[in-house]
Motif scaffolding. Sequence first.
Motif: not given
Length: 502
Positions: A79-81, A497-502
């Motif tokens: 589920g890592f997306r 940076g930053t993370w944007v989930g799917a």
Amino acid sequence: MGGRRFHRLRPRHPAQDGDQVMNRRFFIKSAMAGVVAASPLMQFAKAAPGKIMKGYQSAPDAGFARKTMRLVAGDVPKGFRGTYFLNGPAKHDRGGERYEHWFDGDGMVHAFRFGDEGATHEGRFVETPKFIEEREAGRFIYPTFGTIPENPGPITGPDDINAANISVLSVGDQIWALWEGGSPTALRPDDLSTEGFVTLGEGLKGVPVSAHPRVDTDGVIWSFGNAAMSGQLLLYKIMPDGSLAKFKVLNDLPHSMVHDFTMSERYLIVGFAPFLAENNDGAYLDRFNWHGDQARQYVVIDKESFEIVRRYELPAGFVFHHSPAWEEKDGTIRFGACTYKNADIMLVDTRAIMKGDVYAGNNHAVFEAVTLYPDGRAVATTDGGAAEFPVADPRLAGKASTTFHIGRQKAENYLSNTLFARNEAGDVTGSWAASADTEMGEHVAVPKAGGGVWLIGTEFDAARGRTLVSLFDGDALSAGPRAVWEAPQTLPVPLHGTWVGA
């Protein structure tokens, strides 16, 4: 100016707050005063040989096309997306000249995409007017944070020299590349193409917006702009769609260089190191002098009114980054600070790295547990442990939580090769060290379902001249990375940076 047309974007719903309208000419003058004054030209650094230099070479103007990353260790959690966006200086050389300071280079935004098909990387320069003009001219034209080139071009406002090179933020359906001294730059997240400068409201064109905003649990973005030359702080409340909800200017503050602030549930807390703008000669960095005999100041600002409610003093120290803050029932505020003993990290180290020189010893940030009491007392304690680039679970903004840092495993190490976890009291609860020749970058927090975080970030493996992307389980840091990918090419060492989930 040739090349693609660069346009400026306006927010969809500009705020009507009367405080937002301001004299733009004044801010251009205060932010840029003397940048191209008739002062001695700074000499360009000569690139020295050495394995560290590969991480500080320039990326090609065309950027990096999307390519598959190879999984070299571990396995990918189910589920890592999503997409890890990352920004940093990446154009350090042009026309036989080399910038003198790491923070000068034009920004390149990277997208590390994780999905069912595997992991990919791509990187594109932010096509600011500065980047386009200098690319076409084949030389550096405009002054930067730490370098003045030969025959510098005229400047009409801060965005003429906007390098868009420090951080990246997801806002609505855009990605904003952030600088310190001017506007955010909007990018398309699907292909990283540049859309233009973002103007947050009437009278705010080209006005400084921080490269280190704070995002609340409801998605509201709190930010600031630092007009160090005039001793002013600009405060922003930005809605998740990018529209401006509130703006205010605070006056009569220290003429200090400010990169970051922290935030509790009710307050914004801004620190001012005794690194003060005092002259108009040379590049922007050359305006500042360190005063180790003066206090480091903090102001506590009410989120609702944007008024200063308390002021505090601590011993001198230079701080890039703070960990999230929280409040106790009696009004006490606690947070962590990554504190250097002086400003040599700005004046010496980040210049020396452009020549391939790095320093061991004690010139690195240590973790400080800062306590601000309601009665005006301020206390900072430290265990002497190295700490930089703090992150925490974004779902716990304004609350006590575990924080994660990078740092040197030992003082004699010359690179920050270790990832640390600290609990809310500031005690180290876990760590993992890469090889001594590895420079670990900021690892951003990715929320896990059910609680806890993954940590994802880059590592520059100087011994092998390669860039790795590592994924850690924040609850099992000492077990080492859960998965490691190798980038298709060596990337210039980035920043935030930053993370944007799917």
